[in-house]
Design a protein around this motif. Structure first.
Motif, PDB file in Angstrom:
ATOM      1  N   UNK A 249       8.750   9.132   4.698  1.00 28.51           N
ATOM      2  CA  UNK A 249       8.784   8.051   3.720  1.00 28.51           C
ATOM      3  C   UNK A 249      10.163   7.403   3.670  1.00 28.51           C
ATOM      4  N   UNK A 250      11.186   8.223   3.626  1.00 33.26           N
ATOM      5  CA  UNK A 250      12.557   7.708   3.600  1.00 33.26           C
ATOM      6  C   UNK A 250      12.842   6.855   4.839  1.00 33.26           C
ATOM      7  N   UNK A 251      12.440   7.364   6.006  1.00 33.14           N
ATOM      8  CA  UNK A 251      12.673   6.621   7.242  1.00 33.14           C
ATOM      9  C   UNK A 251      11.899   5.314   7.289  1.00 33.14           C
ATOM     10  N   UNK A 252      10.649   5.317   6.820  1.00 32.36           N
ATOM     11  CA  UNK A 252       9.829   4.100   6.845  1.00 32.36           C
ATOM     12  C   UNK A 252      10.418   3.029   5.936  1.00 32.36           C
ATOM     13  N   UNK A 253      10.883   3.426   4.754  1.00 35.53           N
ATOM     14  CA  UNK A 253      11.479   2.457   3.829  1.00 35.53           C
ATOM     15  C   UNK A 253      12.727   1.843   4.442  1.00 35.53           C
ATOM     16  N   UNK A 254      13.575   2.667   5.043  1.00 27.95           N
ATOM     17  CA  UNK A 254      14.823   2.159   5.623  1.00 27.95           C
ATOM     18  C   UNK A 254      14.538   1.257   6.828  1.00 27.95           C
ATOM     19  N   UNK A 255      13.539   1.570   7.628  1.00 26.11           N
ATOM     20  CA  UNK A 255      13.244   0.771   8.825  1.00 26.11           C
ATOM     21  C   UNK A 255      12.605  -0.565   8.493  1.00 26.11           C
ATOM     22  N   UNK A 256      11.738  -0.599   7.453  1.00 31.08           N
ATOM     23  CA  UNK A 256      10.952  -1.798   7.175  1.00 31.08           C
ATOM     24  C   UNK A 256      11.529  -2.666   6.069  1.00 31.08           C
ATOM     25  N   UNK A 257      12.332  -2.094   5.193  1.00 27.32           N
ATOM     26  CA  UNK A 257      12.831  -2.876   4.072  1.00 27.32           C
ATOM     27  C   UNK A 257      11.697  -3.520   3.287  1.00 27.32           C
TER      28      UNK A 257
END
Length: 327
Positions: A249-257
């Motif tokens: 979840x953390x990675x997806x939020x940071x990658x997609x904004x």
């Protein structure tokens, strides 16, 4: 099959399609029962078009209840017709003006296999009956009709959710006997929701809405309904489904904004306040122009004290209003 023909006005009865939706039976099944077992309407319009009156529908409902217990259709039809004849005799006044006495010992109503549905739309009852019979084709047809007739949000709130809740109460009250009904219904609801946005359509430009169940949470259907409703509105969506691990979840939020993150929790045991606060505090972009997501804590698991920095929508409609306002 002994059906008489007489002129019937449009308001004198229901069409086969309307009765099928009401009872959760495919129209072809009703026609087959009429041809094979004489379970048909008492009147046709112009000798062709069926019109079902309430006594006809009562016989059908009885047959549906009997077949759902595993009784062969031919035997179910015989009992349904006999019961209807007996009930009419019971309602006929005696020479003294009193209703006829019921047969000795009375008649038992359904064998306890029905679902407890209170004041709900007729479509709920039809969908519940089809699910109990494990009639996949009828479940698909009824779900598609409900969404087409009422729109996705109303169909979800007033047809699908009440039926799912009734099925859940049923198997919880009798152990594991009806869990296969819940699994079948859930699968077909999920399929129906995905079909609503199967045809590609132009999607608005801009950051997406990220949808995810919190770690340990496996109930995805409400989130799938939200995803389908957002796609109907041509909003960009990224759906991650059940039990998304924290790191993912953390990675997806940071990658997609994303413009917004919806965190679904069905149970208080899975709702994590630190997780929601972490996502609400995430920032990205160049210094001086950093952006942050709007975080929605959705689902009954988040009941209780408000999580600072988040929004808690009370239902599908409110979530759509909130997410629509950030565009």
């Amino acid at each position: 099959m002994g059906t008489r023909t007489e002129p019937v006005g449009d308001g004198a009865g229901l069409t086969t399609g309307a009765v099928a939706r009401r009872l959760g039976v495919a129209p072809t099944t009703l026609r087959s029962w009429d041809q094979r077992y004489g379970i048909g309407p008492a009147a046709h319009v112009g000798g062709k078009h069926r019109r079902w009156r309430e006594p006809d529908i009562a016989v059908l409902a009885r047959m549906c209840a009997l077949t759902s217990t595993g009784l062969p259709p031919a035997e179910a039809a015989r009992i349904a017709r006999t019961s209807a004849t007996t009930e009419r005799a019971d309602r006929t006044p005696s020479p003294a003006g009193r209703p006829g006495a019921a047969p000795e010992g009375g008649r038992r109503r359904g064998g306890g296999t029905g679902l407890q549905l209170a004041d709900v739309r007729q479509e709920c009852r039809g969908l519940a009956r089809a699910a109990l019979r494990l009639d996949a084709d009828s479940v698909d047809d009824l779900l598609a009709s409900a969404i087409a007739d009422h729109g996705l949000v109303t169909a979800w709130n007033e047809v699908i959710v009440p039926t799912l809740m009734a099925v859940g109460r049923k198997w919880e009250s009798v152990g594991e006997r009806y869990i296969e009904v819940e699994h079948l219904l859930s699968w077909h609801v999920s399929s129906a929701l995905r079909r609503t946005h199967a045809a590609p359509s132009p999607v608005r430009a801009g950051p997406p809405v990220l949808l995810a169940c919190v770690p340990g949470e496996g109930h995805t259907l409400p989130l799938e309904a939200l995803a389908a409703a957002l796609m109907e509105r041509d909003l960009p969506v990224r759906m991650f489904g059940a039990a998304l691990p924290f790191e993912a979840l953390d990675g997806a939020v940071r990658r997609m904004g994303p413009a917004a993150v919806v965190l679904w929790a069905q149970s208080r045991t899975t709702a994590s306040r630190p997780l929601a606060q972490h996502v609400a505090g995430m920032r990205w972009g160049v210094r001086g122009a950093r952006r942050a997501p709007l975080v929605l804590t959705a689902g009954p698991g988040w009941a209780g004290p408000h999580v600072p920095g988040t929004v808690r929508p009370l239902g599908l409609e409110e979530a759509l209003v909130v997410l629509g306002s950030i565009r």
